[in-house]
Scaffold this active site. Structure first.
Site, PDB file in Angstrom:
ATOM      1  N   LYS A  36       0.857  -1.195   0.000  1.00  0.00           N
ATOM      2  CA  LYS A  36       0.000   0.000   0.000  1.00  0.00           C
ATOM      3  C   LYS A  36       0.895   1.247   0.000  1.00  0.00           C
ATOM      4  O   LYS A  36       2.125   1.139   0.166  1.00  0.00           O
ATOM      5  CB  LYS A  36      -0.900  -0.020   1.236  1.00  0.00           C
ATOM      6  CG  LYS A  36      -0.124   0.093   2.533  1.00  0.00           C
ATOM      7  CD  LYS A  36      -1.002  -0.164   3.754  1.00  0.00           C
ATOM      8  CE  LYS A  36      -0.176  -0.026   5.013  1.00  0.00           C
ATOM      9  NZ  LYS A  36      -0.886  -0.448   6.201  1.00  0.00           N
ATOM     10  N   TYR A 275      16.721  32.474   0.189  1.00  0.00           N
ATOM     11  CA  TYR A 275      15.732  33.463   0.617  1.00  0.00           C
ATOM     12  C   TYR A 275      16.013  33.992   2.025  1.00  0.00           C
ATOM     13  O   TYR A 275      16.349  33.210   2.923  1.00  0.00           O
ATOM     14  CB  TYR A 275      14.330  32.853   0.628  1.00  0.00           C
ATOM     15  CG  TYR A 275      13.788  32.533  -0.747  1.00  0.00           C
ATOM     16  CD1 TYR A 275      13.506  33.566  -1.651  1.00  0.00           C
ATOM     17  CD2 TYR A 275      13.540  31.228  -1.133  1.00  0.00           C
ATOM     18  CE1 TYR A 275      12.998  33.280  -2.907  1.00  0.00           C
ATOM     19  CE2 TYR A 275      13.022  30.930  -2.391  1.00  0.00           C
ATOM     20  CZ  TYR A 275      12.760  31.966  -3.264  1.00  0.00           C
ATOM     21  OH  TYR A 275      12.256  31.686  -4.502  1.00  0.00           O
TER      22      TYR A 275
END
Ligand SMILES: *Cc1c(COP(=O)(O)O)cnc(C)c1O
Length: 386
Positions: A36, A275
């Site tokens: 899964k 940044y």
């Protein structure tokens, strides 16, 4: 094509882990490979293809969508079992293609009977019984009705299994709850037998179950995380290694995630990287840019804290993780050039970056971090990791 990064799956590691799991199982217990969550992020198509070549023949997924993907990828002769989400047209598809699925309510059983009749095929079902997980499961008071219905509609229903799921077998603190679950599971099996139902696959154990609760093995075990070379948690690893007198981890990581350097630059002392002011260079600093950011599953929480491997050395992430790239410090690594390999998870030259250090130190997060690795990253099979 032109991919920013690649996930490599090691054949040798998976072979090792399957051997480890098999020796932990009782001889008569079948192994169900849980794939899964895109095979815990390893890539469901590539991973199951590899597992299949190494002898796996019974695969469990959560949803019909995953089963559909598997069914398109796998050769004949492989069993697919849907543990959770399958309804309506998806359920009809499952019956048509012989994918087994869990029944945990009357409505789904009715759908299965209808689909089986309509197609002249028997729906392959497992009854998921409630034992204390309280997620999905047939409450014991509804079990007799469902068992009767399976018997009455045996032309449309092939009752292959009875199962339940343990709610935290990896931690000793859940001991009482797990003990109660084991008891309720036995009661459910007894109730089924009283209705003449003795399906060939009784299954309760997951990875933690096979290691910590050997009396939950029955006919089959649904094993996920161990296949990939991770422990359910640190407590289980420690306990297992102590009890078996092991010094070295018997599991091997199947995954290795690599990218490459696309630029090298020099930042003067006092200069900021990326940044804002998240990182200021204290000395002349060499920075390498790697084209893998949070858009590709490299978490922003690794800003200024993560590491990658270049030339077998750890290069710390400097500044913020950007959407599409990260910047790492290579001041102390000789001769880094554009095009050099950068390892985000896994080993290079004797060093390694674990998933746990890649994210948080909590083991539970292994499951989450792995499962979040984007589907779009290409997965390739290699013989073994360096
Ligand atoms: C995920 C899952 C498993 C496998 O769990 P692991 O801890 O990865 O072995 C087994 N059974 C069910 C129902 C699951 O949802």
């Amino acid at each position: 094509m032109f991919d920013a990064s690649t996930i490599e799956l090691s054949t040798a590691a998976l072979r090792n882990n399957i051997a480890f799991i098999r020796q932990a199982l009782a001889p008569g217990t079948r192994l169900c490979t849980v794939v899964k969550g895109n095979a815990y992020g390893h890539g469901i198509g590539t991973f199951t293809g590899l597992a299949r070549r190494l002898g796996a023949e019974y695969f469990a997924v959560y949803s019909a969508a995953e089963a559909y993907q598997l069914q398109k990828n796998l050769a004949q002769g492989v069993a697919i079992y849907i543990m959770g989400d399958v309804d309506g047209p998806a359920l009809e598809w499952a019956v048509e293609h012989g994918a087994a699925f869990n029944i945990f309510e009357l409505d789904r059983l009715s759908q299965a009977i209808r689909a089986g009749r309509a197609q002249g095929k028997r729906a392959r079902v497992h009854l998921e019984v409630e034992t204390g997980m309280h997620r999905t499961g047939i409450p014991s008071q509804e079990l007799p009705l469902i068992l009767e219905s399976c018997k009455t509609h045996a032309d449309a229903i092939d009752l292959q299994g009875i199962c339940s799921h343990l709610a935290g077998a990896e931690s000793g603190e859940n001991h009482l709850r797990i003990a109660a679950q084991k008891l309720r599971f036995q009661e459910a099996l007894a109730m089924a037998a009283a209705h003449g139902a003795v399906p060939p696959l009784r299954h309760l154990a997951c990875s933690a179950g096979i290691l910590n609760e050997p009396d939950t093995l029955y006919d089959m075990a649904r094993v996920g995380i161990l296949h990939y070379g991770f422990w359910p948690n640190g407590e289980t690893r420690q306990h297992y290694m102590e009890v078996h007198g092991l010094k070295e981890d018997p599991l091997a990581r199947v995954i290795r995630w690599r990218s490459r350097v696309i630029a090298v630059s020099t930042v003067p002392p006092g200069g900021f990287v990326g940044y804002g002011n998240a990182f200021q260079a204290q000395r002349e600093t060499k920075i390498a840019t790697i084209p893998t950011g949070y858009a590709y599953g490299y978490s922003r929480s690794l800003s200024n804290t993560g590491h990658v491997l270049i030339h077998g050395c750890k290069a710390p992430v400097r500044g913020m993780v950007n959407m599409n790239c990260i910047t790492v410090d290579i001041t102390d690594i000789e001769g880094v050039e554009k095009g050099d390999e950068a390892v985000l998870i896994g080993s290079q030259g004797g060093e390694s970056i674990s998933v746990a250090s890649f994210g948080d130190l909590s083991d539970q997060l292994n499951y989450e971090l792995l499962a979040r690795l984007p589907h779009a990253i290409p997965r390739v099979v290699v013989d073994q990791h360096p």
